[in-house]
Design a protein around this motif. Structure first.
Motif, PDB file in Angstrom:
ATOM      1  N   GLY A  76      55.123  67.717  22.701  1.00 36.30           N
ATOM      2  CA  GLY A  76      53.748  67.419  22.336  1.00 36.30           C
ATOM      3  C   GLY A  76      53.561  65.941  22.070  1.00 36.30           C
ATOM      4  O   GLY A  76      54.522  65.168  22.011  1.00 36.30           O
ATOM      5  N   HIS A  78      46.624  64.273  15.560  1.00 35.98           N
ATOM      6  CA  HIS A  78      47.857  64.993  15.183  1.00 35.98           C
ATOM      7  C   HIS A  78      48.169  64.824  13.699  1.00 35.98           C
ATOM      8  O   HIS A  78      48.330  65.806  12.977  1.00 35.98           O
ATOM      9  N   SER A  79      48.240  63.589  13.232  1.00 30.40           N
ATOM     10  CA  SER A  79      48.602  63.361  11.835  1.00 30.40           C
ATOM     11  C   SER A  79      47.447  63.632  10.884  1.00 30.40           C
ATOM     12  O   SER A  79      47.659  64.081   9.754  1.00 30.40           O
ATOM     13  N   ALA A  83      51.626  72.766  14.288  1.00 30.10           N
ATOM     14  CA  ALA A  83      50.839  71.537  14.411  1.00 30.10           C
ATOM     15  C   ALA A  83      50.963  70.949  15.814  1.00 30.10           C
ATOM     16  O   ALA A  83      49.971  70.500  16.406  1.00 30.10           O
ATOM     17  N   SER A  84      52.168  70.965  16.358  1.00 30.85           N
ATOM     18  CA  SER A  84      52.362  70.422  17.707  1.00 30.85           C
ATOM     19  C   SER A  84      51.617  71.241  18.749  1.00 30.85           C
ATOM     20  O   SER A  84      51.069  70.691  19.707  1.00 30.85           O
ATOM     21  N   LYS A  99      56.271  62.765  22.100  1.00 27.70           N
ATOM     22  CA  LYS A  99      57.465  62.854  21.272  1.00 27.70           C
ATOM     23  C   LYS A  99      58.706  62.585  22.108  1.00 27.70           C
ATOM     24  O   LYS A  99      58.829  63.070  23.226  1.00 27.70           O
ATOM     25  N   GLU A 103      51.131  61.290  18.707  1.00 24.78           N
ATOM     26  CA  GLU A 103      49.822  61.087  18.113  1.00 24.78           C
ATOM     27  C   GLU A 103      48.777  61.270  19.205  1.00 24.78           C
ATOM     28  O   GLU A 103      49.088  61.137  20.388  1.00 24.78           O
ATOM     29  N   LEU A 104      47.550  61.575  18.804  1.00 30.51           N
ATOM     30  CA  LEU A 104      46.501  61.828  19.780  1.00 30.51           C
ATOM     31  C   LEU A 104      45.168  61.224  19.291  1.00 30.51           C
ATOM     32  O   LEU A 104      44.471  61.841  18.490  1.00 30.51           O
ATOM     33  N   THR A 141      47.861  70.255  18.670  1.00 31.41           N
ATOM     34  CA  THR A 141      47.614  68.964  19.324  1.00 31.41           C
ATOM     35  C   THR A 141      47.865  69.043  20.824  1.00 31.41           C
ATOM     36  O   THR A 141      47.051  68.582  21.635  1.00 31.41           O
ATOM     37  N   TYR A 142      48.993  69.621  21.197  1.00 30.48           N
ATOM     38  CA  TYR A 142      49.358  69.745  22.616  1.00 30.48           C
ATOM     39  C   TYR A 142      48.330  70.601  23.348  1.00 30.48           C
ATOM     40  O   TYR A 142      47.903  70.292  24.472  1.00 30.48           O
ATOM     41  N   SER A 159      45.819  68.151  12.796  1.00 26.70           N
ATOM     42  CA  SER A 159      46.724  69.270  13.085  1.00 26.70           C
ATOM     43  C   SER A 159      47.765  69.462  11.984  1.00 26.70           C
ATOM     44  O   SER A 159      47.931  70.561  11.434  1.00 26.70           O
ATOM     45  N   THR A 160      48.475  68.383  11.653  1.00 26.47           N
ATOM     46  CA  THR A 160      49.514  68.472  10.633  1.00 26.47           C
ATOM     47  C   THR A 160      48.915  68.746   9.262  1.00 26.47           C
ATOM     48  O   THR A 160      49.492  69.491   8.452  1.00 26.47           O
TER      49      THR A 160
END
Length: 399
Positions: A390, A138-139, A243-244, A383, A393-394, A247-248, A142-143
């Motif tokens: 979402g 995620h960080s 971004a969410s 979250k 973190e992943l 990841t989601y 995606s972000t």
């Protein structure tokens, strides 16, 4: 007698589904009175037809003023909008959207953006593959992609992109106070207000410059305050919600038997997979509207001034939309859904979001088919205290 609480998602029990209470409400479409966590009492609408009706009828159901309006008042004096763009109704909303939308949704403009999105995505995949495992998707991925894309579109340099993160975190956190929100948004609005003034004198090849140019030929050109608010909204939404969804969507694909494998076997399914994920998941907990007049919905009288919560994900799971609406199918032919909203306030950046999600899914399916979660599903941290759903973190691996 106390009202029942608004059913909220429980990722620890049903990570990809709306609360089970919605299925009962959809079975015989009706409107329920609920107590929201924010302290409001509201009518809850959860079926596809009802959600579509509320979102599509701005005459009967209005978007409420947003907290960002308090920040906007500091810019542009009498030209500052009374409320944010996404919370305007009627002619004013149409005027601003007409100047805004073509720069982020026109087919020719999207074709011009595709190479940029592909380049940013390919670089992000390469960085990921060169990093140690487990990797924070995620960080670190995606972000990173959504921030780079949206900032490049508007022309925000690297050293200013932290403003997006601070503003988005405050805006989408449900416990943020008005003062905290103001402190988080003011630096972004201050920077963008200055950027608008600069672009009026020295235009560049970016969305903001194109908005200024396009607006100049209209009957009422956009003010600096309106341009500031619109671009802030685009930056914040493009940073966090897209971004969410990336990841989601990936954690959902990797945990739904056969779906990731189908996509990897045919990466050209990326566009239909992206559309299906938006339908199936959604990233918000609901949209709020307010009745502007006495009206009736599904036989339930609703008074002027009453609040209405529309459960978008639940509406997308209605069997009236798809007989197997509770199943994820990346091969499903894209069709109607409410994942990007509906009506006058449908997501103005939805075409960019589609482009990003499609590009990311295609790139990962081609280059990282062995992608997998590095932790069990039940250990993912989701979250909390956020209106955007979402994983927080992943951790992923691929070796």
């Amino acid at each position: 007698m106390a009202l029942p609480a608004l059913p909220l998602p429980r990722e620890d029990r049903r990570p990809f589904d709306p609360p089970p209470e919605y299925a009962e409400l959809r079975a015989a479409p009706r409107v329920a009175r609920v107590a929201c966590p924010t302290g409001l009492d509201a009518w809850l609408v959860s079926d596809y037809a009802g959600v579509r009706e509320v979102l599509g009828d701005g005459r009967r159901f209005s978007a409420r003023p947003g907290q960002a309006a308090h920040v906007l008042a500091a810019f542009g004096g009498p030209d500052a909008p009374v409320q944010g763009f996404s919370h305007l109704d009627g002619p004013e909303h149409i005027r601003i959207r007409r100047n805004f939308a073509p720069q982020v949704s026109h087919g020719r403009r999207l074709a011009e953006l595709q190479p940029l999105v592909q380049e940013i995505t390919d670089e992000a995949v390469t960085r990921m593959l060169g990093s140690p495992e487990p990797f924070p998707l995620h960080s670190g991925f995606s972000t990173a992609i959504t921030t780079a894309v949206i900032a490049e579109l508007i022309g925000v340099p690297q050293e200013r992109r932290h403003l997006l993160h601070d503003a988005a975190t405050a805006l989408f956190t449900t416990s943020t106070s008005p003062d905290e929100l103001r402190r988080a948004l003011e630096p972004l609005f201050t920077y963008l207000y200055g950027l608008v003034a600069t672009r009026r004198v020295r235009p560049g090849d970016d969305v903001l410059s194109r908005m200024i140019e396009h607006s100049a030929d209209s009957e009422r050109p956009l003010t600096d305050a309106e341009l500031t608010e619109m671009n802030a909204a685009l930056l914040i939404a493009g940073f966090d919600t897209t971004a969410s969804m990336i990841t989601y969507g990936l954690v959902c694909l990797l945990n739904t038997p056969g779906q990731w494998e189908k996509l990897c076997a045919d990466p050209d399914l990326a566009a239909s997979a992206a559309e299906e994920l938006v339908r199936y998941l959604g990233v918000g907990t609901g949209l709020l509207r307010q009745a502007t007049q006495d009206t009736v919905l599904h036989g339930q009288p609703i008074k002027a001034g009453d609040y209405v919560v529309v459960a978008v994900q639940s509406g997308n799971r209605d069997t009236a939309l798809h007989p197997d609406a509770d199943s994820l199918d990346v091969t499903r032919k894209p069709g109607a859904h409410l994942g990007f909203g509906h009506g006058a306030h449908a997501c103005v950046g939805q075409q960019i979001a589609r482009l990003e999600l499609t590009t990311v899914l295609g790139a990962l399916a081609r280059r990282v088919p062995a992608l997998r979660l590095a932790v069990p599903l039940e250990e993912i941290v989701w979250k909390k205290d956020s209106v955007v759903r979402g994983p927080a973190e992943l951790p992923v691996a691929w070796s």
